[in-house]
Design a protein around this motif. Structure first.
Motif, PDB file in Angstrom:
ATOM      1  N   SER A  96       0.841  -1.189   0.000  1.00 44.31           N
ATOM      2  CA  SER A  96       0.000   0.000   0.000  1.00 44.31           C
ATOM      3  C   SER A  96       0.881   1.247   0.000  1.00 44.31           C
ATOM      4  CB  SER A  96      -0.961  -0.012   1.189  1.00 44.31           C
ATOM      5  OG  SER A  96      -1.946   1.001   1.038  1.00 44.31           O
ATOM      6  N   VAL A 100      -2.496   7.156   1.703  1.00 45.35           N
ATOM      7  CA  VAL A 100      -3.723   6.989   2.482  1.00 45.35           C
ATOM      8  C   VAL A 100      -3.824   8.048   3.579  1.00 45.35           C
ATOM      9  CG1 VAL A 100      -3.831   4.513   2.032  1.00 45.35           C
ATOM     10  CG2 VAL A 100      -2.706   5.325   4.114  1.00 45.35           C
ATOM     11  N   PRO A 117      -7.212  10.093   2.944  1.00 46.57           N
ATOM     12  CA  PRO A 117      -6.545  10.357   1.663  1.00 46.57           C
ATOM     13  C   PRO A 117      -7.046  11.633   0.993  1.00 46.57           C
ATOM     14  CG  PRO A 117      -8.021   8.463   1.501  1.00 46.57           C
ATOM     15  CD  PRO A 117      -7.944   8.813   2.940  1.00 46.57           C
ATOM     16  N   ALA A 126      -6.759   2.997   0.084  1.00 47.11           N
ATOM     17  CA  ALA A 126      -7.426   2.809   1.371  1.00 47.11           C
ATOM     18  C   ALA A 126      -8.516   1.749   1.258  1.00 47.11           C
ATOM     19  CB  ALA A 126      -8.011   4.133   1.857  1.00 47.11           C
TER      20      ALA A 126
END
Length: 280
Positions: A96, A100, A117, A126
């Motif tokens: 990831s 985010v 975000p 997210a």
């Protein structure tokens, strides 16, 4: 370890190919992330011992007008992968992003900090995190930032390309984060996978290069190593408008990863030395 990797030509997937050549890598033709059900089916057919998702929709600015597609690729597909892994009882590792977070403040973001975000890409990442957790299987989410390598489109390759025709550049100087070598991310994913196979429960972790720096300072380090006679002038984010809003503070607190897995943040400057030598 029987390893299945989603992704083939991206920076992290390419790095995984170098250090895990026996793994099975699925490119877009083999598993299109715009078809989450097909991704889940690929896992059930392969029956690996571990799955790593190193594929993503990464066109941050394009995501502002393609948020539906970005959410399918970055959100629904990882969720379907995680569900398939949960059914098989195998670890699922997912990459990831620092995007985010909203980039406020100056302190490094810990893994448990509230997310908010700023852009469509961040929202899609997210969504992927939430879907992976919702599958309730053994998983590890590895948030990282400012990924660079000798392959693909990234800040290092872009700066070197621009230096072929320009001797002055204006680069943003008020966004701060940790440039992270793709090779180090790949190595970290394999270490996490090994420990999860041995019984570690996983979780959400941060992994980013140290020390924190700005894009301007990063550019200067690149040109100092090339070497290229390029004058780099710092500008504010507001002076370089883009379709997607970027977080100003992308510092990530990586202490949990070091505590749980013994993996410290990488010194991005060492990796940069090797990458610039390879490219110049």
């Amino acid at each position: 370890m029987s390893l299945l990797v989603f992704g083939s030509s991206g920076q992290v997937a390419a790095a995984l190919r170098k250090i895990a050549p026996d793994a099975e890598f699925l490119d877009r033709n083999a598993a299109d992330l715009s078809n989450p059900a097909a991704c889940a089916a690929a896992i059930r057919i392969a029956c690996p011992s571990v799955v790593i998702n190193a594929a993503a929709y990464t066109a941050v600015d394009n995501a502002e007008k393609e948020e539906v597609l970005a959410t399918v690729v970055n959100g629904h597909a990882p969720g379907a992968m995680a569900q398939a892994c949960a059914e098989l009882g195998i670890p699922f590792l997912h990459v990831s992003s620092d995007y985010v977070f909203d980039g406020s403040g100056q302190r490094p973001w810990p893994p448990g900090a509230p997310i908010s975000p700023l852009n469509a890409y961040g929202r899609s990442k997210a969504a992927g995190e939430a879907a992976v957790r919702a599958a309730r299987g053994p998983h590890a989410i590895l948030r990282t930032s400012w990924v660079f390598s000798a392959t693909g489109k990234n800040f290092v390759t872009t700066m070197l390309r621009l230096s072929e025709t320009r001797d002055t550049l204006k680069v943003v100087d008020d966004q701060i984060g940790g440039p992270t070598p793709a090779q180090s991310i790949a190595e970290t994913l394999l270490q996490i996978a090994d420990k999860m196979l041995a019984g570690h429960e996983g979780g959400t972790y941060h992994y980013a290069g140290a020390p924190a720096t700005t894009w301007k300072s990063f550019a200067r380090e690149i040109f100092a190593r090339a070497p290229r006679a390029v004058e780099v002038t710092g500008i504010a984010t507001a002076d370089y408008p883009t379709p997607a809003q970027r977080p100003l503070n992308s510092r990530l607190d990586c202490s949990a990863l070091e505590t749980d897995f013994g993996i410290p943040p990488p010194d991005w400057r060492r990796a940069l030395d090797d990458i610039v030598k390879e490219l110049t």
